[in-house]
Design an enzyme around this catalytic site. Structure first.
Site, mmCIF file in Angstrom:
data_model
loop_
_atom_site.group_PDB
_atom_site.id
_atom_site.type_symbol
_atom_site.label_atom_id
_atom_site.label_comp_id
_atom_site.label_asym_id
_atom_site.label_seq_id
_atom_site.Cartn_x
_atom_site.Cartn_y
_atom_site.Cartn_z
ATOM 1 N N HIS A 27 0.954 -1.268 0.016
ATOM 2 C CA HIS A 27 0.004 0.118 0.101
ATOM 3 C C HIS A 27 1.033 1.399 -0.063
ATOM 4 O O HIS A 27 0.716 2.192 -0.673
ATOM 5 C CB HIS A 27 -0.841 0.083 1.013
ATOM 6 C CG HIS A 27 -1.793 1.223 1.296
ATOM 7 N ND1 HIS A 27 -2.348 1.385 2.503
ATOM 8 C CD2 HIS A 27 -2.247 2.098 0.476
ATOM 9 C CE1 HIS A 27 -3.317 2.595 2.517
ATOM 10 N NE2 HIS A 27 -3.070 2.980 0.983
ATOM 11 N N GLU A 49 2.531 1.559 -3.285
ATOM 12 C CA GLU A 49 1.480 2.216 -4.253
ATOM 13 C C GLU A 49 1.462 3.726 -4.007
ATOM 14 O O GLU A 49 1.375 4.308 -5.413
ATOM 15 C CB GLU A 49 0.171 1.646 -4.058
ATOM 16 C CG GLU A 49 -1.092 2.168 -4.652
ATOM 17 C CD GLU A 49 -2.324 2.546 -3.830
ATOM 18 O OE1 GLU A 49 -2.673 1.454 -3.335
ATOM 19 O OE2 GLU A 49 -2.744 3.498 -3.741
ATOM 20 N N HIS A 50 1.361 4.122 -3.021
ATOM 21 C CA HIS A 50 1.543 5.691 -2.568
ATOM 22 C C HIS A 50 2.621 6.332 -3.379
ATOM 23 O O HIS A 50 2.787 7.416 -3.859
ATOM 24 C CB HIS A 50 1.443 6.196 -1.309
ATOM 25 C CG HIS A 50 -0.058 5.985 -0.656
ATOM 26 N ND1 HIS A 50 -0.448 7.342 -0.379
ATOM 27 C CD2 HIS A 50 -0.796 4.980 -0.652
ATOM 28 C CE1 HIS A 50 -2.044 6.975 0.290
ATOM 29 N NE2 HIS A 50 -2.002 5.657 -0.331
ATOM 30 N N GLU A 96 -4.059 7.163 7.189
ATOM 31 C CA GLU A 96 -5.215 6.680 6.283
ATOM 32 C C GLU A 96 -5.826 5.274 6.959
ATOM 33 O O GLU A 96 -6.897 5.153 7.147
ATOM 34 C CB GLU A 96 -4.683 6.338 4.955
ATOM 35 C CG GLU A 96 -5.876 5.822 4.016
ATOM 36 C CD GLU A 96 -5.082 5.159 2.707
ATOM 37 O OE1 GLU A 96 -4.049 5.706 2.210
ATOM 38 O OE2 GLU A 96 -6.092 4.460 1.952
#
Ligand SMILES: [Zn+2]
Length: 1032
Positions: A128, A131-132, A229
């Site tokens: 994740h 991905e950022h 997040e």
């Protein structure tokens, strides 16, 4: 609450619905002469088994040929998919083995996606965070957040990246070829050559930093975009439950971890791990590329090969394989404590329970298809087994979110469960579960029930939404990720025919499946969840412990660096970037508006009726708008509930089970919703409407009208126990969506403090609605509610209140008209009530809804101008400019919120919002200081920035529309094509001076009518400050 969402979606993309002619896929396939040639010469044995030979078709005239090489890619399979009117070409890159799947379809709305199999082995959120960071700049495009920056340099209809339990996808879509090529370049460079800078790791992943960046003496805390997040995401109980279901039903290997990241594990990740993971998992040999639409394939292949893949050598990607999970010999039980939801049910009822069963492998496409049908038969609607046994006794708030067949991992699973029940009822749930499964395995299903489910499936295959290519990507990405034969995923008619054949041959077919997957399955998990009032305190304690541990681990020098690093990051975030390296469209690429729909407005038996000729793929769409402005305030408050129950109660001629079965066999569901519509011309009045929409196959249109008539004339609320159950489930669902759409709720509320019309919207669909409903149900008997609902029904369904829109193919229109007239003949004509209400403005105010969540959602709204006012398009351009240059850099990049933005809607209200925000008060201040920022940074408003903002607006104005939604802006809002095209050309012609003028006009002084709203945890300062209304 789910039924209320379309309402909210309109807030999210107020200008989303627009007109596009998508050619019918069947027209396309008809025009291509297809010669059947069975071609299995060069298949490997294993593929051959999977490949359904009679359906492999090679078109001799087709432009690509099996076996041929195109720019380093060998074409392996060409097949025609008549269900979707497309040709499928499967290619493989010779050098790296990258699979490339092209779906060739006469659709201008093209989609491209790069997919990787990413299988984490811990919960640090590695895939994740990667991905950022992938999106923080690459070799050719060294710019932070190129997606956000491209939002305004492109007319993409979709740009995103997403991490699942074992995959990472990078999809986008666009209808403009120049744009499509631009985005392709950025995406490919981002995934294959990202910079992966340490500073970006700190920003996006996690870091230690002083709470007050500029104060060495302030506390040191964890910060980071993904870190925050995930605190937000996991504070949503429904989402947490789904995560836990995956983690515990597939505990070994990759699925035992939270791929998106557990905040208490995230700080264990290092930058080095991340770079290493990228090298291995983002290798082309571990990638799959998806491409859909009508743009030139060879251009794409040549580019992908030359710029990227040809620079790599093949590697064996066995490291990312996921093997089937070993089956348990004994069932397991797991309990998870969770946080109390103060908007939810009473504390003694906030418990959840579900039973999960591991089913087949995701690559067994036919079996997955059949399990999906079985799942429908077991849980959906009043004729299903679990609905009768678990839902109807009414001891819970309804099914747990997402219940049903879940094909999201290598091993698929099925789960069924209930939310909002008492702990004492867990045993009852377990007993009922066992009884239901036994009964279903012995008795099977009624054949009419099976038939209705299959008919409905056929209808859903024909219904096309505006994001068709993206829909196909999502449908196939997961089986493809595990090497499944994705082309067969698209052969729905064949799978349906196979299933029908099996059911005919073996009347016990589904019973045997129940035995196999439900009765004899020892890989069974019972998962329970209950609120723990100490949950947030415990989380904070663990966080503090981890922080202490981290601080102990680091050297004095590293400790001293924390301050410097924080400043360094801030400087980097604030430093200007050269975004000119990013490609941008030019005005010529966007000058044409979308085509005018083929629309006719007329009256039929005095009912204003709009007919739209569309390529409808054999479906007729029927939309009714009942003007219910005349209802009393009290009655209006009950309309959302009315919408929720009206088609679920049966009619005088059919009980609710029979009615549901008839409906399922002949047509789509009745979608019923309330809608407050401000007058777009002058903004001086508004209407309250009840919209009912549905659709059916052309051949079933007469049944569709008959069932609509049956419902509107013979609705019934007599069944008290059923009504009570539906009401409880309705209330239980209301609070569920706040977690994922909190910013929309915040805006609904801030807007509701500005005008009486917006206040009504907020009462009908906002946070206030939850309390209103709870209170109403407590204070009124079920008999009173029945009376009220009956009265509402009697007042709503009248020809005098009605306007209609029908979308169908030109050829079918005459038949539709005939049935429509017959329908109107039966509908009563009551006395006409009032048409609209005067709109007025409210006194400014601020509200804070205290929620037991760690992060907030903030919004501020003020009244600007009606939609057709000449300033509206200028303000809309300004909203885009503010989002890109002010709100995202400050609220997201610097203050750590997950999202932020500004917008102006059809209602003429200008709003700011933030999403999952750790600093609510700062954000509200940021909103308030817009004018000061516009003054001090006025140089940022140059020609390029203006053009980018315009593109952002055009994206929404020219949004693609599915055949059923064409003409809806005109029908629902009264925004005609003329209004659209005038508005659009005004947007294109906006100048810097125009924008400066509206800044002075609307931002210099605090607006007279504004509202502010925070949804989130307590803030000390607000408690004491005057004028903030706090609701807890
Ligand atoms: Zn994320």
């Amino acid at each position: 609450m789910l039924k209320r969402l379309p309402n909210l979606k309109v807030v999210q993309h107020p200008f989303k619905k627009r007109i596009l002619h998508v050619q019918s896929p069947f027209q396309n396939s008809k025009s291509v002469p297809i010669q059947k040639v069975v071609n299995n010469a060069k298949l490997e044995p294993e593929t051959e088994l999977r490949r359904n030979v009679p359906y492999v078709i090679e078109d001799q005239n087709y432009r690509y040929k099996e076996g041929k090489i195109y720019h380093g890619f060998q074409c392996e399979r060409i097949e025609s998919i008549p269900d979707y009117g497309l040709m499928s070409c499967t290619l493989r890159h010779l050098g790296t083995g990258t699979e490339f799947w092209y779906l060739d379809r006469n659709d201008v709305h093209n989609v491209f996606s790069i997919n990787f199999r990413t299988t984490p082995f811990d919960s640090t959120g590695l895939p994740h965070i990667l991905e950022h960071i992938t999106l923080c700049g690459s070799k050719n495009y060294p710019v932070r957040d190129p997606f956000f920056k491209m939002l305004n340099r492109s007319v993409a209809t979709f740009m995103n990246a997403m991490t699942g339990p074992d995959y990472t996808l990078y999809p986008f879509s666009s209808m403009n070829e120049v744009d499509f090529r631009n985005l392709q370049k950025i995406y490919l460079d981002a995934v294959f050559r990202p910079n992966l800078l340490h500073l970006d790791f700190l920003q996006e992943g996690w870091r230690l930093e002083h709470e007050d960046l500029h104060n060495r003496d302030s506390d040191i805390v964890f910060k980071g975009v993904v870190y925050n997040e995930m605190i937000g995401a996991l504070s949503d109980n429904a989402r947490l439950f789904k995560h836990k279901m995956v983690n515990h039903i597939l505990p070994s290997h990759t699925y035992g971890h939270i791929a998106a990241g557990d905040p208490l594990e995230i700080p264990k990740l290092t930058h080095k791990d991340l770079v290493e993971f990228h090298r291995k998992y983002y290798h082309p040999s571990n990638a799959r590329i998806f491409c859909y639409g009508s743009f030139d394939l060879e251009k794409t292949l040549a580019f992908v090969d030359k710029e990227y893949l040809s620079h790599y050598e093949f590697i064996d990607n066995a490291y990312s394989y996921v093997s089937p999970h070993e089956r348990w010999s004994e069932p397991r039980i797991v309990h998870v404590p969770t946080r109390l939801d103060c908007m939810g049910a009473s504390i003694d009822r906030q418990n959840q329970i579900a039973i999960g069963l591991l089913t087949c492998d995701i690559t067994d496409i036919q079996e997955c298809f059949e399990l999906k049908v079985l799942s429908e038969l077991m849980i959906r609607g009043p004729n299903s087994a679990f609905y009768k046994s678990l839902i109807e006794p009414n001891f819970s708030g309804g099914y747990i979110t997402g219940a049903g067949f879940t094909p999201n991992c290598k091993d698929t699973f099925f789960f069924v469960g209930l939310r909002d029940l008492r702990i004492d009822d867990f045993e009852r749930f377990n007993d009922l579960y066992d009884q239901t499964v036994h009964k279903a395995s012995q008795e099977g299903f009624e054949s009419e029930h099976i038939e209705s489910v299959l008919c409905n499936l056929e209808l859903s295959l024909k219904h096309e939404n505006e994001m068709f290519g993206k829909h196909l990507l999502y449908k196939t990405a997961i089986p493809w990720n595990h090497g499944g034969d994705v082309v067969s995923c698209l052969r729905d008619s064949n799978m349906l025919a196979t299933l029908r054949g099996r059911l005919k041959e073996n009347s016990n077919y589904f019973q045997q499946k129940i035995e196999k997957y439900f009765l004899d399955n020892t890989h069974k998990l019972t998962l329970t969840m209950s609120p723990d009032e100490m949950c947030e305190i415990k989380r904070k304690l663990s966080e503090a412990k981890l922080l202490l541990q981290k601080l102990n681990e680091i050297s004095d020098e590293e400790y001293d660096n924390i301050y410097e690093n924080g400043i360094k990051l801030e400087v980097a975030q604030k430093s200007p970037e050269n975004i000119e390296v990013l490609p941008c469209l030019s005005i010529n690429d966007v000058k044409d508006p979308i085509k005018c729909p083929q629309m006719e407005e007329t009256t039929v038996q005095n009912v204003p009726t709009q007919f739209c000729k569309v390529s409808s793929n054999g479906i007729t769409y029927f939309n009714c708008f009942f003007n219910i402005t005349g209802l009393s305030q009290d009655d209006a408050m009950l309309v959302p509930l009315f919408c929720h129950v009206i088609s679920e109660m049966g009619t005088s001629n059919h009980d609710f089970r029979e009615f549901d079965r008839l409906r399922l066999t002949k047509m789509a569901t009745f979608t019923c919703d309330t809608k407050v519509v401000e007058n777009v011309l002058d903004g001086k009045s508004y209407r309250l409407g009840l919209i009912m929409t549905t659709h059916a196959l052309d051949k079933n249109v007469s049944d569709m009208f008959e069932l609509c008539e049956e419902l509107m004339l013979n609705f019934k609320f007599e069944n008290t126990s059923r009504l009570s159950m539906l009401i409880e489930n309705y209330i239980s669902k209301l609070s569920l969506k706040i977690g994922s759409s909190g910013h929309l709720f915040a805006m609904l509320n801030s807007s509701g403090l500005v005008t009486n019309a917006a206040k009504l919207k907020s009462q009908l669909a906002g946070v206030c609605h939850i309390d209103l409903m709870k209170e109403y149900v407590q204070q009124n008997s079920i008999e009173d509610i029945q009376d009220r609902l009956r009265n509402i029904g009697a007042m709503v369904f009248s020809k005098n209140n009605l306007r209609v829109a029908i979308n169908s193919s030109a050829a079918h229109q005459a038949t539709v008209l005939e049935h429509y007239e017959r329908f109107l003949n039966k509908l009563p004509t009551l006395e006409k009530s009032i048409d609209n209400t005067e709109l007025h403005l409210l006194e400014p105010s601020t509200r804070h809804f205290i929620m037991n969540k760690p992060l907030s959602y903030c919004a501020k709204s003020f009244s600007a101008v009606p939609y057709v006012h000449e300033d509206h398009p200028v303000l809309r351009v300004l909203a885009k400019f503010l989002t890109a240059k002010y709100l995202l850099p400050v609220v997201r990049e610097q203050n750590g919120a997950y999202g932020a933005g500004a917008r102006i809607g059809f209602d003429g209200l200008f709003s700011f919002y933030s999403y999952r925000d750790p600093h609510a008060r700062n954000t509200i201040e940021v909103f308030d200081k817009t004018y000061e920022w516009l003054q001090s940074e006025s140089y940022k408003l140059d020609q390029q920035a203006l053009f980018e903002a315009k593109l952002g607006v055009l994206q929404l104005l020219d949004w693609p529309t599915g055949p059923g939604d064409i003409g809806m802006d005109n029908f629902v809002l009264g925004a005609s094509y003329d209004i659209y095209s005038r508005y659009r050309s005004r947007v294109l012609n906006v100048t810097v001076d125009d924008v400066r003028a509206v800044i002075e006009k609307y931002f210099k002084e605090e607006p007279k009518h504004f509202g502010k709203c925070i949804l989130g945890p307590e803030i000390e300062e607000n408690e004491t400050s005057e004028g903030v209304e706090i609701t807890s």
